[in-house]
Write an enzyme that holds these catalytic residues in place. Structure first.
Site, PDB file in Angstrom:
ATOM      1  N   CYS A 114       0.820  -1.230   0.000  1.00 30.02           N
ATOM      2  CA  CYS A 114       0.000   0.000   0.000  1.00 30.02           C
ATOM      3  C   CYS A 114       0.843   1.265   0.000  1.00 30.02           C
ATOM      4  O   CYS A 114       0.321   2.355  -0.236  1.00 30.02           O
ATOM      5  CB  CYS A 114      -0.943  -0.007   1.190  1.00 30.02           C
ATOM      6  SG  CYS A 114      -2.076  -1.399   1.120  1.00 30.02           S
ATOM      7  N   HIS A 255      -4.023   7.032   2.474  1.00 29.32           N
ATOM      8  CA  HIS A 255      -4.305   5.694   1.953  1.00 29.32           C
ATOM      9  C   HIS A 255      -5.672   5.257   2.486  1.00 29.32           C
ATOM     10  O   HIS A 255      -6.003   5.501   3.647  1.00 29.32           O
ATOM     11  CB  HIS A 255      -3.211   4.733   2.416  1.00 29.32           C
ATOM     12  CG  HIS A 255      -3.491   3.300   2.097  1.00 29.32           C
ATOM     13  ND1 HIS A 255      -3.844   2.879   0.840  1.00 29.32           N
ATOM     14  CD2 HIS A 255      -3.481   2.188   2.882  1.00 29.32           C
ATOM     15  CE1 HIS A 255      -4.038   1.568   0.868  1.00 29.32           C
ATOM     16  NE2 HIS A 255      -3.827   1.132   2.089  1.00 29.32           N
ATOM     17  N   ASN A 285     -10.209  -0.822  -0.455  1.00 31.62           N
ATOM     18  CA  ASN A 285      -8.753  -0.667  -0.463  1.00 31.62           C
ATOM     19  C   ASN A 285      -8.210  -1.168  -1.800  1.00 31.62           C
ATOM     20  O   ASN A 285      -8.236  -2.369  -2.063  1.00 31.62           O
ATOM     21  CB  ASN A 285      -8.175  -1.462   0.711  1.00 31.62           C
ATOM     22  CG  ASN A 285      -6.667  -1.312   0.851  1.00 31.62           C
ATOM     23  OD1 ASN A 285      -6.004  -0.775  -0.036  1.00 31.62           O
ATOM     24  ND2 ASN A 285      -6.139  -1.800   1.951  1.00 31.62           N
TER      25      ASN A 285
END
Ligand code: UT7
Length: 333
Positions: A114, A255, A285
């Site tokens: 990520c 994020h 996500n």
């Protein structure tokens, strides 16, 4: 005057097919209320079979070139951040280069889960600052549905597919450009978030398939604890290091892994929610794609103007975590 890199265009691609929380209720023992309250996610997009990470990335790059009004032949370097490459090799960057007709570009991938986009952005920035290149494309693209186990309720509600891309070009203007990065790794966190098999340690076998080792494994609680602390820390620290505070920010783009992690970071920064870009409800996500996707939507929605101070912060598998601070370089669209 220092030569800086600035983002001269931003674009994204999201596949049309939507998987809602209600769809997931029919697949595993879960419910819309649990998913919304524990994560903030309502739906996510899923790429069609037969298409891969490079296809979404190439679409994003085509949009990017259109927006900037350049021919893909002008691109000198393509960097793709991904944990879901089309295959081990060639790199997804190589495949994107071919698919978008960027014949003059060299290309490679960056793997940092990520944090991949911010890591890749830091690499691309070096090539601009050094004077080596004038047009660098940095992409975050992940087809998370390819490594998600839709029998595991702990993970299958979290992830989605998307790509986002930025074009980096040089500038010497004071009021725009990428100012700084903070980048971290801690390999002792590897066991909490990983895809165990398919690499050189556990090559594909009947056993690795039977054990579901080709899917994402996450110890959610352990990752959550680390993420809450580190994402807030790296966001606050980069502001302090550059003599700014939360009140100087126009937009914080975190994020998008869990709304509760974003909430904790926003509290630490002491900023209002109108300064925070949140789209986790629509996409879940999307790993390396979350930040460029959110940036692209923020720009389209008129949330950014030339000279605005923008902060990115992320946390992910590895463990890895990172932040970046920049002055936005484009007028409202
Ligand atoms: O982007 C990369 C970095 N990743 C992250 O930052 C993710 C960090 N972790 C998280 O976001 C959260 O830990 C999750 C969203 C993954 C899980 O939330 P949680 O509040 O930590 O839940 P939990 O794992 O502690 O589970 C709580 C309960 C458990 O039931 P029991 O043991 O209390 O009876 C789970 O079995 O919720 C259950 N549960 C679910 N229930 C309904 C877990 N998943 C689900 C589900 N639907 N999908």
């Amino acid at each position: 005057m220092r030569r800086k890199a600035y983002i001269s265009a931003v674009a994204h691609y999201v596949p049309p097919k939507i998987l809602t929380n209600f769809d997931l209720e029919k697949m595993v023992d879960t419910n819309d209320e649990w998913i919304r309250t524990r994560t903030g996610i309502k739906e996510r997009h899923i790429l069609e079979p037969g298409k891969a990470t490079s296809d979404m990335a190439a679409e994003a790059v085509k949009n990017l070139c259109e927006r900037r009004g350049i021919d893909p032949m002008e691109i000198e370097l393509i960097i793709v951040a991904t944990v879901t490459p089309d295959m081990f090799f060639p790199s997804t960057g190589n495949l994107v280069q071919e698919k978008c007709g960027a014949k003059n570009a060299w290309s490679f991938d960056v793997a940092a889960a990520c944090s991949g986009f911010i890591y890749a952005l830091s690499v691309g920035t070096q090539f601009i600052e050094s004077g080596r290149h004038k047009k660098v494309v940095v992409i975050g693209s992940d087809k998370m549905s390819a490594i998600t186990n839709y029998r595991d309720r702990n993970t299958c509600v979290l992830f989605g597919d998307a790509a986002g891309a930025v074009l980096l070009e040089p500038t010497e203007e004071e009021e725009k450009g990428i100012l700084d990065f903070m980048l971290f790794s801690d390999g002792s966190g590897a066991e909490y978030l990983l895809m165990k098999a398919g690499g050189s340690l556990y090559p594909a076998s009947l056993e690795t398939v039977a054990n579901d080792w080709h899917f994402i494994y996450q110890d959610g609680k352990s990752v959550f604890k680390f993420a809450v602390t580190k994402m807030a820390e790296v966001a606050v620290n980069i502001l302090e290091k550059n003599n700014f505070s939360g009140k100087d920010l126009t937009l914080f783009i975190p994020h998008q892994a869990n709304l509760r992690i974003i909430d904790a970071t926003v509290k630490r920064l002491g900023i209002d929610y109108d300064k925070v870009m949140i789209n986790i409800d629509k996409y879940g996500n999307t790993t390396a794609a979350t930040i460029p996707l959110a940036l692209s939507e923020a720009y389209e929605q008129g949330k950014l103007d030339k000279g605005d101070l923008v902060l990115f912060a992320t946390f992910g598998g590895g463990f890895t975590w990172a932040s970046s601070l920049l002055k936005w370089g484009l007028p409202k669209p």
